[in-house]
Motif scaffolding. Structure first.
Motif, mmCIF file in Angstrom:
data_model
loop_
_atom_site.group_PDB
_atom_site.id
_atom_site.type_symbol
_atom_site.label_atom_id
_atom_site.label_comp_id
_atom_site.label_asym_id
_atom_site.label_seq_id
_atom_site.Cartn_x
_atom_site.Cartn_y
_atom_site.Cartn_z
ATOM 1 N N PHE A 49 0.833 -1.207 0.000
ATOM 2 C CA PHE A 49 0.000 0.000 0.000
ATOM 3 C C PHE A 49 0.871 1.262 0.000
ATOM 4 O O PHE A 49 0.592 2.223 -0.720
ATOM 5 C CB PHE A 49 -0.931 -0.011 1.208
ATOM 6 C CG PHE A 49 -1.846 1.169 1.296
ATOM 7 C CD1 PHE A 49 -2.811 1.401 0.332
ATOM 8 C CD2 PHE A 49 -1.756 2.054 2.356
ATOM 9 C CE1 PHE A 49 -3.668 2.487 0.406
ATOM 10 C CE2 PHE A 49 -2.597 3.152 2.445
ATOM 11 C CZ PHE A 49 -3.557 3.365 1.473
ATOM 12 N N GLN A 61 -20.022 -3.880 1.770
ATOM 13 C CA GLN A 61 -21.176 -4.668 1.339
ATOM 14 C C GLN A 61 -20.843 -6.164 1.321
ATOM 15 O O GLN A 61 -21.662 -6.995 1.715
ATOM 16 C CB GLN A 61 -21.671 -4.200 -0.035
ATOM 17 C CG GLN A 61 -22.238 -2.804 -0.040
ATOM 18 C CD GLN A 61 -23.343 -2.613 0.976
ATOM 19 O OE1 GLN A 61 -24.239 -3.428 1.113
ATOM 20 N NE2 GLN A 61 -23.266 -1.519 1.718
ATOM 21 N N THR A 63 -15.231 4.078 -3.312
ATOM 22 C CA THR A 63 -15.921 3.004 -4.017
ATOM 23 C C THR A 63 -15.464 1.635 -3.515
ATOM 24 O O THR A 63 -16.293 0.748 -3.255
ATOM 25 C CB THR A 63 -15.684 3.113 -5.540
ATOM 26 O OG1 THR A 63 -16.098 4.408 -5.972
ATOM 27 C CG2 THR A 63 -16.433 2.051 -6.298
ATOM 28 N N SER A 64 -14.159 1.459 -3.345
ATOM 29 C CA SER A 64 -13.639 0.190 -2.820
ATOM 30 C C SER A 64 -14.159 -0.066 -1.415
ATOM 31 O O SER A 64 -14.532 -1.198 -1.079
ATOM 32 C CB SER A 64 -12.109 0.215 -2.790
ATOM 33 O OG SER A 64 -11.589 0.413 -4.063
ATOM 34 N N GLY A 65 -14.171 0.961 -0.580
ATOM 35 C CA GLY A 65 -14.675 0.815 0.783
ATOM 36 C C GLY A 65 -16.127 0.399 0.817
ATOM 37 O O GLY A 65 -16.521 -0.478 1.600
ATOM 38 N N THR A 100 -11.896 6.392 -5.861
ATOM 39 C CA THR A 100 -11.625 4.961 -5.954
ATOM 40 C C THR A 100 -11.607 4.326 -4.571
ATOM 41 O O THR A 100 -12.143 3.226 -4.373
ATOM 42 C CB THR A 100 -10.280 4.715 -6.667
ATOM 43 O OG1 THR A 100 -10.327 5.325 -7.957
ATOM 44 C CG2 THR A 100 -9.978 3.247 -6.794
ATOM 45 N N ALA A 101 -11.015 5.019 -3.601
ATOM 46 C CA ALA A 101 -10.976 4.499 -2.231
ATOM 47 C C ALA A 101 -12.381 4.397 -1.636
ATOM 48 O O ALA A 101 -12.714 3.404 -0.972
ATOM 49 C CB ALA A 101 -10.093 5.391 -1.362
ATOM 50 N N LEU A 125 -17.764 -1.231 -1.549
ATOM 51 C CA LEU A 125 -17.861 -2.615 -2.026
ATOM 52 C C LEU A 125 -17.426 -3.613 -0.955
ATOM 53 O O LEU A 125 -18.118 -4.611 -0.707
ATOM 54 C CB LEU A 125 -17.022 -2.798 -3.295
ATOM 55 C CG LEU A 125 -17.563 -2.119 -4.546
ATOM 56 C CD1 LEU A 125 -16.561 -2.250 -5.692
ATOM 57 C CD2 LEU A 125 -18.900 -2.711 -4.943
ATOM 58 N N PHE A 126 -16.287 -3.356 -0.300
ATOM 59 C CA PHE A 126 -15.814 -4.275 0.731
ATOM 60 C C PHE A 126 -16.770 -4.316 1.918
ATOM 61 O O PHE A 126 -16.979 -5.376 2.515
ATOM 62 C CB PHE A 126 -14.397 -3.908 1.187
ATOM 63 C CG PHE A 126 -13.333 -4.403 0.259
ATOM 64 C CD1 PHE A 126 -13.109 -5.771 0.112
ATOM 65 C CD2 PHE A 126 -12.571 -3.527 -0.478
ATOM 66 C CE1 PHE A 126 -12.135 -6.245 -0.752
ATOM 67 C CE2 PHE A 126 -11.601 -3.984 -1.346
ATOM 68 C CZ PHE A 126 -11.382 -5.353 -1.479
#
Length: 137
Positions: free
Chosen positions: A13, A55, A48-50, A45-46, A52-53
């Protein structure tokens, strides 16, 4: 040895943050002056990723390190405190040129003045913990 994989993820990261210029003071300066989309794309992007994870974890697809389902408690309503806290966070980010994650990455790249910033962040967190019950929430 059990946590070695998490150290590797953290190092990866950090490398991604450096290579994407997310820890660059100039990129952060451009963002706060609305001169570039670069940082907004990274933050989007962060987020959106957060989402999704989160969910995936709610559906039971992701577990914590002990194999237990991840549970995120509901937050209390408090629009004003989130706005005020966000403004304070943004001011600190703009003044320092780094948010909490990249502070450690910048220290790892050899910017030792970040030790002062990290110590100040820890002190601020400690003071909040001491004063939390006296603050209007």
């Amino acid at each position: 040895m059990k946590y070695f994989k998490f150290l590797l993820v953290g190092v990866f990261f950090g490398i991604v943050l450096v290579k994407s210029e997310a820890v660059s003071w100039y990129r952060i300066y451009e963002m706060f002056r609305f001169q570039s989309f670069h940082m907004y794309g990274i933050i989007g992007t962060a987020i959106t990723s957060g989402i999704l994870f989160l969910q995936f974890s709610k559906k039971g697809y992701l577990k914590n390190i002990k194999g237990v389902d991840i549970f995120v408690p509901k937050k209390e309503n408090g629009l004003v405190r989130y706005i005020v806290g966000g403004i304070i966070f943004g001011f600190g980010w703009a003044l320092i040129g780094a948010c909490p994650g990249p502070m450690y990455v910048l220290l790892g790249t050899g910017i030792f003045s970040m030790l002062i910033v990290i110590a100040s962040a820890i002190l601020g967190t400690f003071l909040y913990g001491v004063l939390k019950n006296k603050l209007p929430h």
